[in-house]
Scaffold this active site. Sequence first.
Site, PDB file in Angstrom:
ATOM      1  N   ASP A 153       0.830  -1.188   0.000  1.00 46.64           N
ATOM      2  CA  ASP A 153       0.000   0.000   0.000  1.00 46.64           C
ATOM      3  C   ASP A 153       0.872   1.247   0.000  1.00 46.64           C
ATOM      4  OD1 ASP A 153      -2.303  -1.526   0.142  1.00 46.64           O
ATOM      5  OD2 ASP A 153      -2.386  -1.458   2.330  1.00 46.64           O
ATOM      6  N   LYS A 154       0.318   2.345  -0.467  1.00 48.17           N
ATOM      7  CA  LYS A 154       1.040   3.609  -0.508  1.00 48.17           C
ATOM      8  C   LYS A 154       1.676   3.948   0.837  1.00 48.17           C
ATOM      9  CE  LYS A 154       0.231   8.585  -1.099  1.00 48.17           C
ATOM     10  NZ  LYS A 154      -0.782   9.629  -1.416  1.00 48.17           N
TER      11      LYS A 154
END
Length: 331
Positions: A153-154
């Site tokens: 995920d970011k």
Amino acid sequence: MIEPDEDFPDYSKDDDVADLLEMRVPMEHGGLRLDQALVKMFPEYSRSRLQDWVEQGLVTINGDTGSIKKKVWGGEKIIVTPQVHPSEQPYEAEDIPLDIVYEDDDILVVNKPVGLVVHPGSGNWTGTLLNALLFHAPELQNVPRAGIVHRLDKDTSGLMVVAKSLIAQTALVRQMQARSVKREYLALVWGEVDYSGTINLPIGRHPSQRVKMAVIDTGKEAITHFSVEENFPSCTLLRCRLETGRTHQIRVHLTHFGHPLVGDTVYQKGIQKCSLEIREFLNGFPRQALHATQLALEHPITGELMEWHVELPEDMETLLEQIDEASAGVA
């Protein structure tokens, strides 16, 4: 068969047409909304593509910019200016710094920082890990997804492996499918956990909140092993080992388990119980406290067993120090 870490978008490809599309609205389409009429007039393009062009102001009706809900009555002159979707254009190499932990002719391992999106997608067509990889190793233009075989995920930091050839990529994907790649994460969760265990619950798209994942009976198999790394007042640092790689797997499993990740505003439910001093630090942490700390796999070409480890990033280390100091003050 188990897929690589997360599902990548699968875009339908329309032909890249540079010329304007012009047509009079047939009388039999009178009374339809503009987007409905466009689908019938230009069936070679998808409805979503045509709607996107309307929203971008690329469709005119008798010289005026159209809107999706505007009705047509027949005879109007429609002009469409086709535009290639960003997903269909070659990705650009960008000079973005990379923290490379290991590299040889076949693979490279990076320590992804918080805030870096892995793969271009809606709202993030540039400035991603993929763009950085193309700059660092231009030969990755010839490898699907620039050699990326799994994602973080970011706002999750840590280790990722990237293949530098199609042969290496195929071998790494097969290892992912065989569950032989060892991936361990450090996760700071709300609440005090004093035992180890395994969460074996299927994960799928949330039935009503489509941006979220959830534990649902119709989901795909998802298995997360966890153990206690360190205990703190009102929170616990867990070591999690993924056996499968579903989207948001650790975040969803630990939330379902009753111990959501600190800083995870998507899955955390309500205010967690803890002292006011410590709550200030935990609630103020700006991202999910999750870090991919260890990665082990067989080298896709030589077959050698390789392993890498990176320490917690500075923001998580600072948070743990703040908790220690706050708990000492309370004592």
